[in-house]
Design a protein around this motif. Structure first.
Motif, PDB file in Angstrom:
ATOM      1  N   GLY A  71       0.823  -1.203   0.000  1.00 44.29           N
ATOM      2  CA  GLY A  71       0.000   0.000   0.000  1.00 44.29           C
ATOM      3  C   GLY A  71       0.853   1.247   0.000  1.00 44.29           C
ATOM      4  N   LYS A  72       0.557   2.151  -0.939  1.00 40.55           N
ATOM      5  CA  LYS A  72       1.332   3.389  -1.059  1.00 40.55           C
ATOM      6  C   LYS A  72       0.397   4.547  -1.379  1.00 40.55           C
ATOM      7  CE  LYS A  72       5.466   1.068  -2.929  1.00 40.55           C
ATOM      8  NZ  LYS A  72       4.861  -0.265  -3.112  1.00 40.55           N
ATOM      9  N   ALA A  73       0.851   5.754  -1.073  1.00 41.06           N
ATOM     10  CA  ALA A  73       0.127   6.948  -1.492  1.00 41.06           C
ATOM     11  C   ALA A  73       0.032   6.969  -3.015  1.00 41.06           C
ATOM     12  CB  ALA A  73       0.848   8.194  -0.986  1.00 41.06           C
ATOM     13  N   ASP A  74      -1.027   7.569  -3.529  1.00 42.80           N
ATOM     14  CA  ASP A  74      -1.248   7.577  -4.976  1.00 42.80           C
ATOM     15  C   ASP A  74      -0.342   8.547  -5.711  1.00 42.80           C
ATOM     16  OD1 ASP A  74      -3.205   5.622  -4.934  1.00 42.80           O
ATOM     17  OD2 ASP A  74      -4.819   7.072  -4.611  1.00 42.80           O
ATOM     18  N   THR A  75      -0.073   9.692  -5.100  1.00 46.36           N
ATOM     19  CA  THR A  75       0.705  10.725  -5.782  1.00 46.36           C
ATOM     20  C   THR A  75       1.663  11.387  -4.804  1.00 46.36           C
ATOM     21  OG1 THR A  75      -0.946  12.444  -5.313  1.00 46.36           O
ATOM     22  CG2 THR A  75      -1.153  11.247  -7.408  1.00 46.36           C
ATOM     23  N   GLY A  76       2.695  11.990  -5.373  1.00 49.24           N
ATOM     24  CA  GLY A  76       3.580  12.812  -4.578  1.00 49.24           C
ATOM     25  C   GLY A  76       3.023  14.222  -4.442  1.00 49.24           C
ATOM     26  N   SER A  77       3.776  15.084  -3.773  1.00 48.16           N
ATOM     27  CA  SER A  77       3.262  16.422  -3.531  1.00 48.16           C
ATOM     28  C   SER A  77       4.355  17.482  -3.578  1.00 48.16           C
ATOM     29  CB  SER A  77       2.581  16.478  -2.159  1.00 48.16           C
ATOM     30  OG  SER A  77       3.491  16.087  -1.134  1.00 48.16           O
ATOM     31  N   GLY A  78       5.481  17.133  -4.122  1.00 42.85           N
ATOM     32  CA  GLY A  78       6.589  18.084  -4.129  1.00 42.85           C
ATOM     33  C   GLY A  78       7.465  17.908  -5.346  1.00 42.85           C
ATOM     34  N   LYS A  79       8.690  18.394  -5.241  1.00 50.51           N
ATOM     35  CA  LYS A  79       9.630  18.339  -6.355  1.00 50.51           C
ATOM     36  C   LYS A  79       9.906  16.897  -6.759  1.00 50.51           C
ATOM     37  CE  LYS A  79      12.007  22.627  -5.108  1.00 50.51           C
ATOM     38  NZ  LYS A  79      13.317  23.236  -4.729  1.00 50.51           N
ATOM     39  N   PRO A  80      10.339  16.688  -8.009  1.00 47.81           N
ATOM     40  CA  PRO A  80      10.660  15.327  -8.461  1.00 47.81           C
ATOM     41  C   PRO A  80      11.852  14.735  -7.716  1.00 47.81           C
ATOM     42  CG  PRO A  80      10.368  16.814 -10.328  1.00 47.81           C
ATOM     43  CD  PRO A  80      10.438  17.673  -9.101  1.00 47.81           C
ATOM     44  N   LEU A  81      12.052  13.475  -7.935  1.00 53.35           N
ATOM     45  CA  LEU A  81      13.143  12.715  -7.343  1.00 53.35           C
ATOM     46  C   LEU A  81      14.499  13.351  -7.621  1.00 53.35           C
ATOM     47  CD1 LEU A  81      14.260   9.932  -6.172  1.00 53.35           C
ATOM     48  CD2 LEU A  81      14.250   9.161  -8.558  1.00 53.35           C
ATOM     49  N   ASP A  82      15.337  13.385  -6.603  1.00 50.13           N
ATOM     50  CA  ASP A  82      16.747  13.749  -6.746  1.00 50.13           C
ATOM     51  C   ASP A  82      17.548  12.644  -6.079  1.00 50.13           C
ATOM     52  OD1 ASP A  82      19.298  14.778  -6.766  1.00 50.13           O
ATOM     53  OD2 ASP A  82      18.746  16.757  -5.987  1.00 50.13           O
ATOM     54  N   LEU A  83      17.993  11.688  -6.871  1.00 52.52           N
ATOM     55  CA  LEU A  83      18.685  10.523  -6.318  1.00 52.52           C
ATOM     56  C   LEU A  83      19.887  10.914  -5.468  1.00 52.52           C
ATOM     57  CD1 LEU A  83      18.825   7.740  -9.082  1.00 52.52           C
ATOM     58  CD2 LEU A  83      17.665   7.635  -6.870  1.00 52.52           C
ATOM     59  N   ALA A  84      20.573  11.966  -5.866  1.00 53.47           N
ATOM     60  CA  ALA A  84      21.798  12.351  -5.165  1.00 53.47           C
ATOM     61  C   ALA A  84      21.519  12.834  -3.746  1.00 53.47           C
ATOM     62  CB  ALA A  84      22.539  13.436  -5.947  1.00 53.47           C
ATOM     63  N   ARG A  85      20.275  13.173  -3.431  1.00 54.00           N
ATOM     64  CA  ARG A  85      19.939  13.680  -2.107  1.00 54.00           C
ATOM     65  C   ARG A  85      19.444  12.585  -1.156  1.00 54.00           C
ATOM     66  NH1 ARG A  85      19.576  19.188  -1.643  1.00 54.00           N
ATOM     67  NH2 ARG A  85      18.174  18.968   0.141  1.00 54.00           N
ATOM     68  N   LEU A  86      19.292  11.370  -1.646  1.00 52.18           N
ATOM     69  CA  LEU A  86      18.829  10.290  -0.777  1.00 52.18           C
ATOM     70  C   LEU A  86      19.923   9.914   0.224  1.00 52.18           C
ATOM     71  CD1 LEU A  86      16.952   7.919  -3.257  1.00 52.18           C
ATOM     72  CD2 LEU A  86      16.036   9.813  -1.896  1.00 52.18           C
ATOM     73  N   SER A  87      19.514   9.421   1.377  1.00 50.38           N
ATOM     74  CA  SER A  87      20.462   9.008   2.406  1.00 50.38           C
ATOM     75  C   SER A  87      21.249   7.780   1.955  1.00 50.38           C
ATOM     76  CB  SER A  87      19.722   8.714   3.705  1.00 50.38           C
ATOM     77  OG  SER A  87      18.785   7.677   3.510  1.00 50.38           O
ATOM     78  N   LEU A  88      22.271   7.441   2.724  1.00 49.45           N
ATOM     79  CA  LEU A  88      23.160   6.321   2.421  1.00 49.45           C
ATOM     80  C   LEU A  88      23.706   6.421   0.993  1.00 49.45           C
ATOM     81  CD1 LEU A  88      21.525   5.321   4.965  1.00 49.45           C
ATOM     82  CD2 LEU A  88      21.979   3.018   4.152  1.00 49.45           C
ATOM     83  N   PRO A  89      24.533   7.434   0.715  1.00 50.77           N
ATOM     84  CA  PRO A  89      25.018   7.667  -0.653  1.00 50.77           C
ATOM     85  C   PRO A  89      25.812   6.513  -1.238  1.00 50.77           C
ATOM     86  CG  PRO A  89      26.183   9.048   0.948  1.00 50.77           C
ATOM     87  CD  PRO A  89      25.012   8.458   1.668  1.00 50.77           C
ATOM     88  N   ALA A  90      26.293   5.599  -0.422  1.00 49.57           N
ATOM     89  CA  ALA A  90      26.991   4.433  -0.976  1.00 49.57           C
ATOM     90  C   ALA A  90      26.078   3.591  -1.854  1.00 49.57           C
ATOM     91  CB  ALA A  90      27.561   3.574   0.156  1.00 49.57           C
ATOM     92  N   LEU A  91      24.764   3.751  -1.691  1.00 48.41           N
ATOM     93  CA  LEU A  91      23.802   3.009  -2.503  1.00 48.41           C
ATOM     94  C   LEU A  91      23.499   3.690  -3.838  1.00 48.41           C
ATOM     95  CD1 LEU A  91      21.155   2.015   0.214  1.00 48.41           C
ATOM     96  CD2 LEU A  91      23.131   0.692  -0.578  1.00 48.41           C
ATOM     97  N   HIS A  92      24.043   4.877  -4.058  1.00 50.11           N
ATOM     98  CA  HIS A  92      23.657   5.669  -5.231  1.00 50.11           C
ATOM     99  C   HIS A  92      23.875   4.945  -6.565  1.00 50.11           C
ATOM    100  CE1 HIS A  92      22.775   9.302  -7.536  1.00 50.11           C
ATOM    101  NE2 HIS A  92      23.858   9.032  -8.250  1.00 50.11           N
ATOM    102  N   PRO A  93      25.058   4.370  -6.834  1.00 49.62           N
ATOM    103  CA  PRO A  93      25.223   3.694  -8.134  1.00 49.62           C
ATOM    104  C   PRO A  93      24.225   2.562  -8.344  1.00 49.62           C
ATOM    105  CG  PRO A  93      27.353   4.062  -7.094  1.00 49.62           C
ATOM    106  CD  PRO A  93      26.322   4.367  -6.056  1.00 49.62           C
ATOM    107  N   ALA A  94      23.965   1.774  -7.303  1.00 49.36           N
ATOM    108  CA  ALA A  94      23.005   0.677  -7.436  1.00 49.36           C
ATOM    109  C   ALA A  94      21.592   1.208  -7.635  1.00 49.36           C
ATOM    110  CB  ALA A  94      23.067  -0.229  -6.202  1.00 49.36           C
TER     111      ALA A  94
END
Length: 261
Positions: free
Chosen positions: A10-33
């Motif tokens: 179960g997930k929310a249907d829509t977002g409510s803000g700016k689009p995804l910015d992968l570089a800003r996600l936590s645990l940057p070691a996961l970024h390439p994957a």
């Protein structure tokens, strides 16, 4: 303390803000994957719809998720803590936690995901459909895809504290605690006791885990070992039975016994 959670269907249907910015996600070691998994999912869903539906295990009523997945880089995003709406998250109730407990949630909760690897609750991502058991073209089985990156990122996230592992079985192969981290890890099984007999529960397993995490966040407990966690949960009126590991360097198992569902 680090608390590992599964996502929810179960997930929310829509977002409510700016689009995804992968570089800003936590645990940057996961970024390439993350980049590899996202590129593979978008490409899959931009191709043949039947192939995408079969790969993702989508029923006819969920075919709209294919189109949604093609737009993941441009769709509006929302915090992961607002994205997941399943039983565990309903009982955890992140939205109405008081400020101190919410701050603790941002610091301690880590949500596993087939597409993103792991997310903090304030990481912003769009709604998506991609489970950990999916095999993406060019990437392979996602639980295997994440292993090397997780082996670097998760011990760093755990630091020297306790790891409370509440993941479902689909998500455990992506990261296995080892060595000193494993010795500081506790897993949880929920048992329903009725008329002297105990059974493992499924749906209410999620509800109980959500309530357990909420209680810990509200209390401000910060156990550093599985034994301290047992004490903290008993202080919070949970019925807990601990099964210390048979050998050093293995996780503890905690049984949470409930009499009402």
């Amino acid at each position: 303390m680090l608390i590992l959670l599964p996502p929810s269907e179960g997930k929310a249907d829509t977002g409510s803000g700016k689009p995804l910015d992968l570089a800003r996600l936590s645990l940057p070691a996961l970024h390439p994957a993350r980049e590899q998994a996202l590129d593979a999912l978008v490409a899959l869903c931009a191709g043949d719809a039947d192939t995408a539906a079969d790969t993702l295990g989508l029923s006819p009523g969920l075919r709209g998720e294919i189109t949604r997945n093609t737009q993941l880089r441009t769709a509006k995003a929302l915090p992961a803590g607002s994205l997941y709406t399943g039983v565990l998250y309903d009982n955890l109730g992140l939205a109405d936690l008081p400020a101190p407990a919410k701050t603790r949630a941002k610091r301690t909760l880590l949500i596993f995901s087939g597409l993103w690897g792991t997310l903090r609750i304030d990481d912003r991502v769009p709604p998506y459909r991609c489970a950990m058991g999916v095999r993406l073209p060019g990437v392979g089985l996602l639980s295997t895809h994440w292993r090397d990156a997780m082996a670097q990122a998760l011990p760093e996230a755990a630091g020297t504290g306790l790891v409370l592992d509440l993941r479902s079985s689909m998500y455990t192969p992506a990261w296995t605690p080892r060595g000193d981290v494993a010795a500081r890890t506790a897993t949880v099984r929920v048992l329903h006791e009725r008329n002297g007999a105990r059974t493992v529960v499924s749906h209410f397993n999620k509800a109980t885990k959500g309530r357990l995490v909420r209680d810990l966040l509200l209390d401000g407990a910060n156990p550093r070992t599985p034994a301290e966690l047992v004490t903290a949960l008993r202080d919070l009126k949970h019925t807990v039975e601990e099964l210390p590991p048979a050998r050093p360097g293995r996780p503890w198992q905690l049984d949470i016994v409930v009499t009402e569902l």
